[in-house]
Design a protein around this motif. Sequence first.
Motif, PDB file in Angstrom:
ATOM      1  N   GLN A   1       0.815  -1.215   0.000  1.00  0.00           N
ATOM      2  CA  GLN A   1       0.000   0.000   0.000  1.00  0.00           C
ATOM      3  C   GLN A   1       0.853   1.272   0.000  1.00  0.00           C
ATOM      4  O   GLN A   1       0.319   2.359   0.167  1.00  0.00           O
ATOM      5  CB  GLN A   1      -0.915   0.007   1.238  1.00  0.00           C
ATOM      6  CG  GLN A   1      -1.945  -1.115   1.264  1.00  0.00           C
ATOM      7  CD  GLN A   1      -2.792  -1.079   2.519  1.00  0.00           C
ATOM      8  OE1 GLN A   1      -2.250  -1.041   3.636  1.00  0.00           O
ATOM      9  NE2 GLN A   1      -4.106  -1.079   2.354  1.00  0.00           N
ATOM     10  N   PHE A   2       2.169   1.119  -0.245  1.00  0.00           N
ATOM     11  CA  PHE A   2       3.083   2.259  -0.139  1.00  0.00           C
ATOM     12  C   PHE A   2       3.981   2.311  -1.384  1.00  0.00           C
ATOM     13  O   PHE A   2       4.615   1.305  -1.729  1.00  0.00           O
ATOM     14  CB  PHE A   2       3.936   2.134   1.123  1.00  0.00           C
ATOM     15  CG  PHE A   2       3.113   1.895   2.361  1.00  0.00           C
ATOM     16  CD1 PHE A   2       2.484   2.949   3.008  1.00  0.00           C
ATOM     17  CD2 PHE A   2       2.950   0.613   2.867  1.00  0.00           C
ATOM     18  CE1 PHE A   2       1.712   2.730   4.138  1.00  0.00           C
ATOM     19  CE2 PHE A   2       2.180   0.382   3.994  1.00  0.00           C
ATOM     20  CZ  PHE A   2       1.553   1.457   4.628  1.00  0.00           C
ATOM     21  N   TYR A   3       4.057   3.522  -2.017  1.00  0.00           N
ATOM     22  CA  TYR A   3       4.746   3.620  -3.306  1.00  0.00           C
ATOM     23  C   TYR A   3       5.552   4.901  -3.445  1.00  0.00           C
ATOM     24  O   TYR A   3       5.242   5.932  -2.856  1.00  0.00           O
ATOM     25  CB  TYR A   3       3.718   3.522  -4.455  1.00  0.00           C
ATOM     26  CG  TYR A   3       3.091   2.147  -4.517  1.00  0.00           C
ATOM     27  CD1 TYR A   3       3.675   1.134  -5.267  1.00  0.00           C
ATOM     28  CD2 TYR A   3       1.951   1.853  -3.772  1.00  0.00           C
ATOM     29  CE1 TYR A   3       3.129  -0.141  -5.285  1.00  0.00           C
ATOM     30  CE2 TYR A   3       1.400   0.589  -3.781  1.00  0.00           C
ATOM     31  CZ  TYR A   3       1.996  -0.405  -4.536  1.00  0.00           C
ATOM     32  OH  TYR A   3       1.467  -1.668  -4.547  1.00  0.00           O
ATOM     33  N   LYS A   4       6.571   4.770  -4.277  1.00  0.00           N
ATOM     34  CA  LYS A   4       7.430   5.893  -4.653  1.00  0.00           C
ATOM     35  C   LYS A   4       7.751   5.736  -6.135  1.00  0.00           C
ATOM     36  O   LYS A   4       7.956   4.617  -6.618  1.00  0.00           O
ATOM     37  CB  LYS A   4       8.714   5.872  -3.826  1.00  0.00           C
ATOM     38  CG  LYS A   4       9.771   6.892  -4.218  1.00  0.00           C
ATOM     39  CD  LYS A   4      10.968   6.773  -3.273  1.00  0.00           C
ATOM     40  CE  LYS A   4      12.058   7.786  -3.577  1.00  0.00           C
ATOM     41  NZ  LYS A   4      12.852   7.409  -4.755  1.00  0.00           N
ATOM     42  N   TRP A   5       7.769   6.869  -6.847  1.00  0.00           N
ATOM     43  CA  TRP A   5       8.157   6.842  -8.253  1.00  0.00           C
ATOM     44  C   TRP A   5       9.412   7.668  -8.464  1.00  0.00           C
ATOM     45  O   TRP A   5       9.531   8.791  -7.950  1.00  0.00           O
ATOM     46  CB  TRP A   5       7.034   7.404  -9.138  1.00  0.00           C
ATOM     47  CG  TRP A   5       5.857   6.490  -9.255  1.00  0.00           C
ATOM     48  CD1 TRP A   5       5.684   5.454 -10.133  1.00  0.00           C
ATOM     49  CD2 TRP A   5       4.668   6.527  -8.449  1.00  0.00           C
ATOM     50  NE1 TRP A   5       4.464   4.857  -9.924  1.00  0.00           N
ATOM     51  CE2 TRP A   5       3.823   5.486  -8.908  1.00  0.00           C
ATOM     52  CE3 TRP A   5       4.243   7.340  -7.405  1.00  0.00           C
ATOM     53  CZ2 TRP A   5       2.581   5.247  -8.329  1.00  0.00           C
ATOM     54  CZ3 TRP A   5       3.017   7.101  -6.824  1.00  0.00           C
ATOM     55  CH2 TRP A   5       2.195   6.052  -7.290  1.00  0.00           C
ATOM     56  N   ASP A   6      10.374   7.100  -9.184  1.00  0.00           N
ATOM     57  CA  ASP A   6      11.562   7.825  -9.624  1.00  0.00           C
ATOM     58  C   ASP A   6      11.436   8.069 -11.118  1.00  0.00           C
ATOM     59  O   ASP A   6      11.007   7.180 -11.866  1.00  0.00           O
ATOM     60  CB  ASP A   6      12.838   7.024  -9.350  1.00  0.00           C
ATOM     61  CG  ASP A   6      13.189   6.976  -7.871  1.00  0.00           C
ATOM     62  OD1 ASP A   6      12.646   7.785  -7.104  1.00  0.00           O
ATOM     63  OD2 ASP A   6      14.004   6.108  -7.486  1.00  0.00           O
ATOM     64  N   VAL A   7      11.819   9.255 -11.554  1.00  0.00           N
ATOM     65  CA  VAL A   7      11.769   9.599 -12.977  1.00  0.00           C
ATOM     66  C   VAL A   7      13.158  10.034 -13.419  1.00  0.00           C
ATOM     67  O   VAL A   7      13.741  10.961 -12.859  1.00  0.00           O
ATOM     68  CB  VAL A   7      10.752  10.723 -13.249  1.00  0.00           C
ATOM     69  CG1 VAL A   7      10.731  11.056 -14.734  1.00  0.00           C
ATOM     70  CG2 VAL A   7       9.358  10.317 -12.771  1.00  0.00           C
ATOM     71  N   VAL A   8      13.690   9.338 -14.425  1.00  0.00           N
ATOM     72  CA  VAL A   8      14.987   9.687 -15.012  1.00  0.00           C
ATOM     73  C   VAL A   8      14.727  10.121 -16.450  1.00  0.00           C
ATOM     74  O   VAL A   8      14.185   9.354 -17.250  1.00  0.00           O
ATOM     75  CB  VAL A   8      15.962   8.492 -14.980  1.00  0.00           C
ATOM     76  CG1 VAL A   8      17.306   8.895 -15.587  1.00  0.00           C
ATOM     77  CG2 VAL A   8      16.151   7.986 -13.553  1.00  0.00           C
ATOM     78  N   GLU A   9      15.088  11.349 -16.769  1.00  0.00           N
ATOM     79  CA  GLU A   9      14.813  11.878 -18.103  1.00  0.00           C
ATOM     80  C   GLU A   9      16.097  12.015 -18.908  1.00  0.00           C
ATOM     81  O   GLU A   9      17.163  12.317 -18.366  1.00  0.00           O
ATOM     82  CB  GLU A   9      14.085  13.228 -18.006  1.00  0.00           C
ATOM     83  CG  GLU A   9      14.749  14.235 -17.095  1.00  0.00           C
ATOM     84  CD  GLU A   9      13.942  15.506 -16.903  1.00  0.00           C
ATOM     85  OE1 GLU A   9      12.800  15.576 -17.422  1.00  0.00           O
ATOM     86  OE2 GLU A   9      14.452  16.430 -16.254  1.00  0.00           O
ATOM     87  N   THR A  10      15.995  11.764 -20.213  1.00  0.00           N
ATOM     88  CA  THR A  10      17.111  11.894 -21.143  1.00  0.00           C
ATOM     89  C   THR A  10      16.605  12.624 -22.380  1.00  0.00           C
ATOM     90  O   THR A  10      15.490  12.363 -22.833  1.00  0.00           O
ATOM     91  CB  THR A  10      17.663  10.517 -21.546  1.00  0.00           C
ATOM     92  OG1 THR A  10      18.064   9.796 -20.372  1.00  0.00           O
ATOM     93  CG2 THR A  10      18.866  10.654 -22.469  1.00  0.00           C
TER      94      THR A  10
ATOM     95  N   GLY B   1      28.159  10.725 -26.166  1.00  0.00           N
ATOM     96  CA  GLY B   1      27.920   9.277 -26.256  1.00  0.00           C
ATOM     97  C   GLY B   1      26.427   8.989 -26.353  1.00  0.00           C
ATOM     98  O   GLY B   1      25.664   9.283 -25.436  1.00  0.00           O
ATOM     99  N   LYS B   2      26.007   8.372 -27.434  1.00  0.00           N
ATOM    100  CA  LYS B   2      24.594   8.079 -27.641  1.00  0.00           C
ATOM    101  C   LYS B   2      24.161   6.937 -26.721  1.00  0.00           C
ATOM    102  O   LYS B   2      24.805   5.882 -26.687  1.00  0.00           O
ATOM    103  CB  LYS B   2      24.366   7.680 -29.104  1.00  0.00           C
ATOM    104  CG  LYS B   2      22.910   7.448 -29.473  1.00  0.00           C
ATOM    105  CD  LYS B   2      22.808   7.130 -30.964  1.00  0.00           C
ATOM    106  CE  LYS B   2      21.368   6.909 -31.378  1.00  0.00           C
ATOM    107  NZ  LYS B   2      21.248   6.622 -32.828  1.00  0.00           N
ATOM    108  N   PRO B   3      23.094   7.120 -25.942  1.00  0.00           N
ATOM    109  CA  PRO B   3      22.634   6.040 -25.053  1.00  0.00           C
ATOM    110  C   PRO B   3      22.246   4.791 -25.837  1.00  0.00           C
ATOM    111  O   PRO B   3      21.757   4.887 -26.970  1.00  0.00           O
ATOM    112  CB  PRO B   3      21.398   6.660 -24.353  1.00  0.00           C
ATOM    113  CG  PRO B   3      21.595   8.140 -24.480  1.00  0.00           C
ATOM    114  CD  PRO B   3      22.291   8.347 -25.786  1.00  0.00           C
ATOM    115  N   VAL B   4      22.455   3.633 -25.235  1.00  0.00           N
ATOM    116  CA  VAL B   4      22.179   2.379 -25.934  1.00  0.00           C
ATOM    117  C   VAL B   4      20.700   2.202 -26.243  1.00  0.00           C
ATOM    118  O   VAL B   4      20.331   1.521 -27.196  1.00  0.00           O
ATOM    119  CB  VAL B   4      22.673   1.176 -25.082  1.00  0.00           C
ATOM    120  CG1 VAL B   4      24.183   1.199 -24.977  1.00  0.00           C
ATOM    121  CG2 VAL B   4      22.035   1.164 -23.706  1.00  0.00           C
TER     122      VAL B   4
END
Length: 373
Positions: free
Chosen positions: A155-164, A366-369
């Motif tokens: 019943q407990f949540y966290k969201w991480d957002v990584v932007e490129t 460097g282009k991400p894979v």
Amino acid sequence: MLLLFACIKPYDPMIESNVEKKYVVSGRITDKEGWQKVEISLSSPIESPEYIPVSGCYVIIRDNLGNMFSLTEFEPGKYRVWVGQEYFIPGVSYQVKVVTRDGEELESGFDEMPNGPPLDSVYYSLEDAQINNSGAFVTGMQFYVNLNAEGNFSQFYKWDVVETWEYTAAHALEYYYDGTLNEVDPPDSTNYVCWKTNLVENVFTISTKSLAQNIYNKYPLQFVDGHRSSRLGILYSMLVQQLALSEGAYNYWEQLRINSNEQGGLYEKQPLAIKGNILNMSNPEKDVLGYFYAASESSRRYFYKDVEGITLDFYNYCSEEGLGQFGWKEYYWWQYPVYYYFNEMGLLRVLSPFCINCTLLGGTTGKPVFWPN
């Protein structure tokens, strides 16, 4: 009137610095096979926050079944170990133990691995947001996520957002002056295209404990527009990681969310002195900051391009000017190379380094894979 205005002083919050630096231990173990990481650092004064890594530590993660995993240092203060999928079982508890180079033993409590559902839908709507309390508004993409945790889930949540995102310099390298005039033919595009990756600093947490169902729709994530950065200029991507937490880990992150999100980023360089689950076993009277927790992870990557309704008017930091009265004699050797180009009218224009080198804005060539061709 003069006396009145002379008495006005800027407000400076009197936050007392810690005379003694404290250890900061932060990390997590997820239920996905791969690198499990722990960071160890020292706290710094509030008025001049910085990252102070602690190297040379002995670090292990262990579970309540007797399994033990030894971490190695791969960057200053950053430790990791590869753990296989077979060691991740909902209901099993994990802890981290650290022995510093000075012999101090730091230890977390055990945190139980919860059971988490797959990530539900992530979407956006075009909305207006105020720019830096200026009174002006800009249209951007307000992202949302839906949570569907019906069943035997946390019943407990966290969201991480990584932007490129991908962006370019204004010009490829074609002409430069270093005491003589030089032409690069064909133009050098080595530092023309860049990609930048950024962890969204906001903390996104929610509990459904008080709700009738383990469901929550339209939880707001980050806001992205075309005014404050080049994010939406070419191609924008974000990796959304949904983390199911124990109640203890949720309470810790919820306190951080309240303090960091609502304090305007005042404490974004290091964790606040919120009670975590790390103890100094050698010196119990010494506080240790940070938290180590177990999380069930589900993630998905999204791409966005040419979003209708978004105006792109970001500043690219490129400036140009004509030659002065004395021409190239106005530039000295320590300013070399001096970049320039010829505009559509054939006029020579001197360029700032930002016009030629995209890495000066924090990205890499460097282009991400995972980036599409």
